[in-house]
Scaffold this motif. Structure first.
Motif, PDB file in Angstrom:
ATOM      1  N   SER A 399     -23.607 -21.373  59.319  1.00  0.00           N
ATOM      2  CA  SER A 399     -23.341 -21.790  58.300  1.00  0.00           C
ATOM      3  C   SER A 399     -24.493 -22.721  57.582  1.00  0.00           C
ATOM      4  CB  SER A 399     -21.889 -22.257  57.894  1.00  0.00           C
ATOM      5  OG  SER A 399     -21.547 -22.700  56.856  1.00  0.00           O
ATOM      6  N   VAL A 400     -24.765 -22.241  56.283  1.00  0.00           N
ATOM      7  CA  VAL A 400     -25.780 -23.444  55.246  1.00  0.00           C
ATOM      8  C   VAL A 400     -24.537 -24.530  54.501  1.00  0.00           C
ATOM      9  CG1 VAL A 400     -26.867 -23.364  53.435  1.00  0.00           C
ATOM     10  CG2 VAL A 400     -26.930 -21.670  54.878  1.00  0.00           C
ATOM     11  N   TYR A 401     -23.379 -24.425  54.939  1.00  0.00           N
ATOM     12  CA  TYR A 401     -22.811 -25.311  54.475  1.00  0.00           C
ATOM     13  C   TYR A 401     -22.270 -26.432  55.511  1.00  0.00           C
ATOM     14  CZ  TYR A 401     -22.897 -24.221  49.552  1.00  0.00           C
ATOM     15  OH  TYR A 401     -23.347 -23.306  48.471  1.00  0.00           O
ATOM     16  N   ASP A 402     -22.587 -26.136  56.616  1.00  0.00           N
ATOM     17  CA  ASP A 402     -21.707 -26.624  57.895  1.00  0.00           C
ATOM     18  C   ASP A 402     -20.173 -26.858  57.777  1.00  0.00           C
ATOM     19  OD1 ASP A 402     -23.670 -29.348  58.418  1.00  0.00           O
ATOM     20  OD2 ASP A 402     -23.390 -27.006  59.378  1.00  0.00           O
ATOM     21  N   GLN A 403     -19.244 -26.251  57.153  1.00  0.00           N
ATOM     22  CA  GLN A 403     -17.915 -25.764  56.881  1.00  0.00           C
ATOM     23  C   GLN A 403     -16.992 -24.447  58.060  1.00  0.00           C
ATOM     24  OE1 GLN A 403     -17.549 -26.300  52.563  1.00  0.00           O
ATOM     25  NE2 GLN A 403     -18.146 -28.317  52.258  1.00  0.00           N
ATOM     26  N   GLY A 404     -18.689 -24.034  59.146  1.00  0.00           N
ATOM     27  CA  GLY A 404     -17.653 -22.891  59.392  1.00  0.00           C
ATOM     28  C   GLY A 404     -16.510 -23.591  59.938  1.00  0.00           C
ATOM     29  N   PRO A 405     -16.206 -22.659  60.699  1.00  0.00           N
ATOM     30  CA  PRO A 405     -15.004 -22.963  62.661  1.00  0.00           C
ATOM     31  C   PRO A 405     -16.372 -23.829  63.746  1.00  0.00           C
ATOM     32  CG  PRO A 405     -15.154 -21.051  61.742  1.00  0.00           C
ATOM     33  CD  PRO A 405     -15.422 -21.425  61.096  1.00  0.00           C
ATOM     34  N   ASP A 406     -17.575 -22.176  63.461  1.00  0.00           N
ATOM     35  CA  ASP A 406     -18.474 -22.791  64.878  1.00  0.00           C
ATOM     36  C   ASP A 406     -20.199 -23.990  64.334  1.00  0.00           C
ATOM     37  OD1 ASP A 406     -17.700 -20.702  65.907  1.00  0.00           O
ATOM     38  OD2 ASP A 406     -18.375 -19.981  64.441  1.00  0.00           O
ATOM     39  N   SER A 407     -19.998 -24.325  62.561  1.00  0.00           N
ATOM     40  CA  SER A 407     -20.721 -25.609  62.431  1.00  0.00           C
ATOM     41  C   SER A 407     -19.659 -27.204  63.104  1.00  0.00           C
ATOM     42  CB  SER A 407     -20.471 -25.386  61.173  1.00  0.00           C
ATOM     43  OG  SER A 407     -20.834 -23.925  60.616  1.00  0.00           O
ATOM     44  N   MET A 408     -21.346 -27.480  62.969  1.00  0.00           N
ATOM     45  CA  MET A 408     -20.876 -28.967  63.887  1.00  0.00           C
ATOM     46  C   MET A 408     -21.603 -29.677  62.842  1.00  0.00           C
ATOM     47  SD  MET A 408     -19.732 -30.297  66.815  1.00  0.00           S
ATOM     48  CE  MET A 408     -19.526 -31.183  67.489  1.00  0.00           C
ATOM     49  N   GLN A 409     -21.401 -30.810  62.904  1.00  0.00           N
ATOM     50  CA  GLN A 409     -21.998 -32.450  62.119  1.00  0.00           C
ATOM     51  C   GLN A 409     -22.858 -33.086  63.229  1.00  0.00           C
ATOM     52  OE1 GLN A 409     -19.227 -33.529  59.041  1.00  0.00           O
ATOM     53  NE2 GLN A 409     -20.659 -32.345  57.686  1.00  0.00           N
ATOM     54  N   LEU A 410     -23.777 -33.129  63.139  1.00  0.00           N
ATOM     55  CA  LEU A 410     -24.477 -34.022  63.800  1.00  0.00           C
ATOM     56  C   LEU A 410     -25.240 -35.269  63.070  1.00  0.00           C
ATOM     57  CD1 LEU A 410     -26.735 -31.823  66.125  1.00  0.00           C
ATOM     58  CD2 LEU A 410     -24.890 -32.751  66.522  1.00  0.00           C
ATOM     59  N   ILE A 411     -24.691 -36.922  63.619  1.00  0.00           N
ATOM     60  CA  ILE A 411     -25.146 -37.753  63.394  1.00  0.00           C
ATOM     61  C   ILE A 411     -26.534 -38.264  62.587  1.00  0.00           C
ATOM     62  CG2 ILE A 411     -24.458 -40.234  62.616  1.00  0.00           C
ATOM     63  CD1 ILE A 411     -21.724 -38.569  62.145  1.00  0.00           C
ATOM     64  N   ASP A 412     -27.288 -38.314  62.002  1.00  0.00           N
ATOM     65  CA  ASP A 412     -28.463 -38.750  61.408  1.00  0.00           C
ATOM     66  C   ASP A 412     -28.629 -39.925  62.786  1.00  0.00           C
ATOM     67  OD1 ASP A 412     -30.718 -39.917  61.231  1.00  0.00           O
ATOM     68  OD2 ASP A 412     -31.230 -38.481  59.812  1.00  0.00           O
TER      69      ASP A 412
END
Lengths: 502, 159
Positions: A399-412
């Motif tokens: 997901s481009v917006y990183d908000q989908g249920p499959d998306s994951m946010q990784l910390i830099d």
């Protein structure tokens, strides 16, 4: 069919009708639908008891660019409940991760039920949830965001060939009481005051506090000129996890403004305010903070007091220890912190990998003291193996917006407090930028050719913390997005507001 | 595919499979065999033909019924196991409702019983029956017509 057109049809149908009337299964017992799931789980367990291969987690390339939105980064870093794993009572010796128990994920049971998780953790309010999403909008206002409706991610041929593998899921649980943690932190921060402990609350959690607590809620680290001065530690948690936060408004050395003060020259922040008709001006001077080396030493001392071993390179960081990264320290005034806030983050190294699980120590430009810190105490234990989505399926879930249920946010890792979002793929960089693409524009397909499997962090609605295998995709030219590696059926997404209503 | 996803996709076929088995084995064995069908299906899920999942499950169930009968026969009559090739409903099971039909049914070849049962009782289409039996749809049509004709003639004689 041809034979049904023949004159024999009526006779045939009569025979078939008689057969149906004689059907031995007409009054057959209705079976419970749960039989199918039980059978599948049994087959799955048998399969896992046999030949199971475990995917290895590849160390991510730490080369990342910062967001460049300093205010957003700071606010996000301060307000997001980052979590940390500590060896706890096993201080000064490696976590069990150095033993075979972590490496042998294939021997673990499969995930018996979904992980109930929240995107923002149980202690974050719905208001923060919504406001942070609003703040996050500038993160993606770049070419890719403007053409999102016309981007299609597709796996390359090399990824299509790859079959799903198995990987280990880790759960973080505390191994000491909230009271013990509170005592330890009070000593480390030299708070010689009585420790207060609350009655058990939601999820059986208790809170221990020590120090002078501000009467009004204040974000730790953002001391306002007129807010009450405080220095305190708060520890909260249950058997599912313990988190802590330290705040010291006295570390913010405010002084009245002088003529000629400028945020472009000698001060980091100028705050104007006051009652009607009376304008006051306070300046937060810069260049009085620690150097990055001093900050690293102070953070190292703090983390070691909590039971961690630390390192400043991935190679030198011991298993179960913290990989320390300093960020945001300017070099304009004798190497001292010139930026408003500098951060030292300790990222947990587990299973040979540096995870995005971090605890943080913040310094200001106006004092060598720690202005705030936050962390999490517990042990990371391998608890499940899970079959992963195939890389091809995961690639289609970006997901481009990183908000989908499959998306994951990784910390830099290089820039604590910021999410990996800006090191876009070369394919995206070539995309139209500056103006929204018309909806009828030709869809641009970006072929994903590479991925790393990294440990990503999700927080359970019960206060627990999980490290789940996560696909981090690139197309060879840059970062495209991260997708949760385990199937959606094994994850039950409950945002903070939902969890609080339960 | 996880067990949960598998169950999500396949639980709709449970009633059909249960009936398929109820036509062919004794009641106490239905649940166990039904469970075996879905265990085998999960193990071989990558082989499931898209759009023909039920036919594929019938095929698995058919093999399991044959094996089940073979075990029963082996338990009582050693060396006779290999003769069991039929997994259609027995004439005895049909006789309760229609004795004439049961007598005629008994005279059909096992392969003819299988085919007729699949289409008339289990509701399989010609294409699905072809998938289950591993033969062409044309062959199914021809054999089905032949089986119907034979059954009808046997019933006329009986009646």
């Amino acid at each position: 069919m041809k034979e049904f057109d023949s004159p024999r049809q009526n006779i045939d149908m009569k025979i078939e009708e008689r057969l149906r009337q004689a059907d031995p299964a007409r009054n057959a017992e209705v079976l419970d639908e749960g039989l199918v799931l039980k059978a599948a789980k049994l087959a799955d367990a048998r399969r896992l008891a046999g030949d199971v291969s475990e995917a290895s987690w590849i160390t991510r390339n730490p080369r990342r660019l910062t967001l460049g939105l300093s205010g957003l980064v700071t606010a996000t870093a301060l307000a997001t409940a980052f979590v940390v794993v500590l060896p706890g009572s096993e201080a000064n010796k490696p976590l069990p991760s150095s033993t075979n128990s972590i490496a042998s994920g294939g021997q673990l049971p499969t995930l018996p039920e979904p992980i109930s998780y929240s995107n923002f953790g149980q202690y974050i309010s719905p208001e923060y949830n919504s406001s942070s999403q609003a703040l996050a909008v500038p993160n993606v206002v770049a070419g890719v965001a403007l053409m999102t409706k016309n981007v299609d991610f597709s796996p390359s041929k090399s990824i299509l060939k790859l079959r799903p593998s198995f990987a280990t899921i880790y759960k973080v649980t505390s191994n000491e009481t909230v009271l013990d943690t509170g005592k330890k932190l009070a000593e480390l921060f030299a708070l010689e005051q009585p420790l207060r402990i609350s009655k058990p609350g939601r999820f059986g959690s208790t809170t221990a506090t020590v120090g002078s607590i501000p009467s009004t809620p204040t974000l730790p680290g953002i001391g306002q000129p007129n807010s009450p001065s405080y220095r305190s530690v708060a520890v909260t948690g249950s058997k599912n996890g313990i988190s802590w936060v330290y705040g010291n408004s006295r570390a913010m050395a405010w002084r009245p403004c002088k003529s000629g003060d400028s945020m472009n020259k000698n001060v980091s922040i100028i705050s104007r305010g006051g009652s009607k008709g009376h304008t006051s001006c306070q300046a937060l001077p810069s260049g009085l903070g620690p150097t990055s080396t001093e900050a690293l030493d102070r953070a190292k001392q703090l983390f070691q007091g909590l039971g961690y071993q630390t390192g400043t390179t991935v190679a030198s960081t011991p298993e179960g220890g913290l990989y320390l990264v300093a960020q945001g320290f300017g070099e304009q005034i004798e190497g001292r912190l010139t930026y408003y806030l500098g951060t030292v983050s300790g990222f947990l190294k587990i299973g040979g990998q540096v995870t995005t699980l971090a605890q943080k120590v913040f310094f200001t430009s106006s004092s060598k003291q720690i202005v705030s810190a936050q962390g999490f105490i517990g042990n990371a234990k391998p608890v499940y193996t899970s079959i992963l989505k195939s890389p091809a399926i995961a690639a289609r879930q970006i997901s481009v917006y990183d908000q989908g249920p499959d998306s994951m946010q990784l910390i830099d890792l290089k820039n604590p407090g910021s999410y990996i979002r800006i090191d876009y793929s070369t394919s995206i960089k070539k995309a139209p930028n500056g103006n929204p693409v018309p909806h009828n524009a030709k869809t641009k397909t970006i072929y994903i050719s590479k991925f790393h499997l990294v440990p990503g962090v999700i927080q359970g609605t019960d206060g627990s913390t999980w490290l789940i295998p996560t696909y981090e995709f690139t197309d060879g030219g840059g970062y495209l997005g991260a997708v949760k590696g385990i199937p959606r059926a094994l994850l039950l997404n409950q945002d903070a507001s939902t969890a609080q209503n339960q | 595919m996880t067990p949960e996803l598998f169950a999500e996709h396949y639980r709709q076929h449970l009633p059909a499979i249960a009936k398929f088995l109820a036509r062919r084995v004794d009641s106490p064995d239905i649940e166990d065999l039904c469970s075996d069908v879905f265990i085998k299906a999960f193990e071989k899920k990558h082989l499931a033909p898209e759009g023909f999942e039920l036919a594929w499950l019938y095929s698995i169930a058919g093999h399991l019924v044959a094996n089940h009968r073979r075990k029963l026969t082996t338990a009582t009559r050693l060396f006779s196991a290999l003769s069991v090739t039929n997994y259609a409903p027995s004439a005895e099971s049909l006789a309760v409702a229609d004795l004439t039909l049961a007598q005629a049914w008994q005279k059909l070849k096992p392969s003819e019983q299988n085919l007729l049962a699949l289409v008339a009782l289990d509701g399989a289409s010609v294409t699905e029956a072809a998938k289950i039996l591993g033969i062409s749809p044309n062959a199914v049509s021809v054999r089905l017509n032949r089986a119907r004709t034979k059954l009808a003639s046997f019933m006329e004689v009986s009646e």
